[in-house]
Design an enzyme around this catalytic site. Structure first.
Site, short mmCIF file in Angstrom:
data_model
loop_
_atom_site.label_atom_id
_atom_site.label_comp_id
_atom_site.label_asym_id
_atom_site.label_seq_id
_atom_site.Cartn_x
_atom_site.Cartn_y
_atom_site.Cartn_z
N THR A 129 5.09 1.88 -0.93
CA THR A 129 4.80 3.10 -0.61
C THR A 129 5.10 3.61 1.07
O THR A 129 4.96 2.49 1.78
CB THR A 129 3.09 3.48 -0.63
OG1 THR A 129 2.99 4.53 0.27
CG2 THR A 129 2.29 2.39 -0.35
N ASP A 131 3.60 4.97 2.82
CA ASP A 131 2.40 5.32 3.35
C ASP A 131 1.69 4.08 4.08
O ASP A 131 0.91 4.08 5.02
CB ASP A 131 1.30 5.88 2.79
CG ASP A 131 1.93 7.43 2.26
OD1 ASP A 131 2.60 7.94 2.95
OD2 ASP A 131 1.43 7.99 1.25
N ARG A 175 -1.26 11.29 3.83
CA ARG A 175 -2.44 12.17 3.03
C ARG A 175 -3.64 11.69 3.64
O ARG A 175 -4.34 12.37 4.10
CB ARG A 175 -2.50 12.09 1.63
CG ARG A 175 -1.31 12.72 0.69
CD ARG A 175 -1.80 12.42 -0.66
NE ARG A 175 -0.71 13.18 -1.64
CZ ARG A 175 -0.29 12.51 -2.45
NH1 ARG A 175 -0.40 11.07 -2.66
NH2 ARG A 175 0.61 12.97 -3.31
O1 F6P Z 1 2.69 8.88 -1.41
C1 F6P Z 1 3.75 8.84 -0.76
C2 F6P Z 1 3.99 10.23 -0.38
O2 F6P Z 1 5.31 10.41 0.35
C3 F6P Z 1 2.97 10.78 0.59
O3 F6P Z 1 3.10 10.31 1.87
C4 F6P Z 1 3.27 12.57 0.56
O4 F6P Z 1 1.87 13.13 0.73
C5 F6P Z 1 3.36 12.44 -0.96
O5 F6P Z 1 3.95 11.20 -1.26
C6 F6P Z 1 4.20 13.62 -1.43
O6 F6P Z 1 4.43 13.49 -2.76
P1 F6P Z 1 5.74 14.52 -3.40
O7 F6P Z 1 6.94 13.55 -3.41
O8 F6P Z 1 5.15 14.85 -4.81
O9 F6P Z 1 5.80 15.94 -2.84
#
Ligand code: F6P
Length: 345
Positions: A129, A131, A175
């Protein structure tokens, strides 16, 4: 160690740089050292539910080490939320004679892996991740690349901010955990860093912004998408929830830039880095970490050590129970933010 297994692999959740490096390492070692056959499942957990496959041969993984994204594709499918999802997944594994699965993902993908382990499906997890919020590993691959991208953006925004004497608010991903904001903010010399873990006072942010302007410098404010003002709420792009219950965050950067302009009378702009942080080639650090995770994951499969996730502890790759990996999120502790705060303003 049993050789000659059929091993399924999938990448789930938000993509991140380094996924292909894991696939390459799993396949190279799986085939040449353990004589396994490696079967890729496309589009995360949707692959085993719907029988979407892609054989991972030595040829298929050639030249992908430095390629961002995932050649298998990804999704946020939760097989436990799909009608007959688990029965269909089991049927696919049976049809393709898959002995065990490697699931590469974050808290959601690995949460499914853990449930499947309890339901008798042999799985080994690999943490990914951008994150960096998985508790059982010191770092996840993808994070270093995201921090580099955000830092480069801050460096670039600084010169234009200074030319125009503007405040620039940079919204980064995160998030519930502010690791990208904290690390890129520190590396880029941001004047304020705001994370989801600690509600912020707009007055205080504006004081720091003013202080910076008074010294003839243009302030840079890094804000995580999940950061909230005191007494306020997260800003949403849409209230719709995905299969794991996540809403889409976004908008705090623009909101804050407007507040700063209104309260200080200084011109302010907001830049949302968004998915740029997840795209493109992984850094050397992420390539090495992803490769080591892949090499260790295929060993865990070969030894039948299921229900585990490979993890980084210091410089060692260890195995931890999948339940540890998903028990709680690794968030920024208050003392880490306090450490950075000395440099605000
Ligand atoms: O979980 C990884 C992430 O990049 C988060 O930081 C972000 O909030 C989310 O995915 C965004 O998700 P998506 O790709 O569904 O827009």
């Amino acid at each position: 160690m049993p050789a000659g297994m059929r091993v399924g692999v999938l990448t789930g959740g938000g993509d991140c740089p380094g996924l292909n490096a894991v696939l390459r390492a799993v396949t190279r070692k799986g085939i040449s050292v353990h004589q396994h056959e490696i079967l890729g499942f496309r589009s995360g957990w949707l692959g085993p539910v719907e029988g979407l496959t892609m054989p991972l041969t030595l040829d298929a993984v050639e030249d992908i080490l430095n390629r961002g994204g995932t050649i298998l594709g990804s999704s946020r499918t939760n097989p436990y939320k799909v009608d007959d999802g688990i029965a269909r997944l089991r049927a696919t594994l049976g049809e393709h004679r898959v002995d065990a699965l490697i699931a590469i993902g974050g808290e959601d993908t690995l949460g499914v892996a853990e449930q499947l382990t309890h339901d008798g499906v042999p799985v080994v997890g690999v943490p990914k991740t951008i994150d960096n919020d998985l508790d059982a590993t010191d770092y996840t691959f993808g994070f270093d690349t995201a921090v580099h991208i955000a830092t480069e953006a801050i460096d670039r925004l600084r010169t234009t901010a200074e030319s125009h004497h503007r405040a620039l608010v940079v919204e980064v991903m995160g998030r519930h955990a502010g690791w990208i904001a904290l690390h890129s903010g520190l590396a880029g010399g941001a004047n304020v860093i705001l994370v989801p873990e600690q509600p912020f006072s707009v007055e205080r942010v504006c004081d720091w912004v003013q202080q910076r302007f008074e010294r003839q410098y243009a302030p840079i404010i890094v804000v995580a998408e999940g950061a909230v003002p005191e007494g306020g709420k997260e800003l949403l792009l849409t209230g719709e929830k995905d299969a794991f219950g996540h809403v889409r965050l976004g908008g705090v950067g623009t909101w804050l830039a407007d507040e700063i302009a209104g309260r200080t009378g200084k011109e302010s702009r907001a830049v949302v880095l968004g998915h740029v942080q997840r795209g493109g080639t992984p850094t050397a650090y992420d390539r090495v970490l992803a490769t080591r995770f892949g090499l260790h994951a295929i060993d865990a499969i070969t030894e039948g050590d299921f229900g585990k996730m490979v993890a980084l502890r210091g410089t060692d790759i260890v195995r931890v129970p999948l339940s540890d990996a998903t028990a709680s999120l690794k968030t920024v502790p208050p003392e880490r933010l306090a450490e950075a705060e000395v440099l605000f303003g």
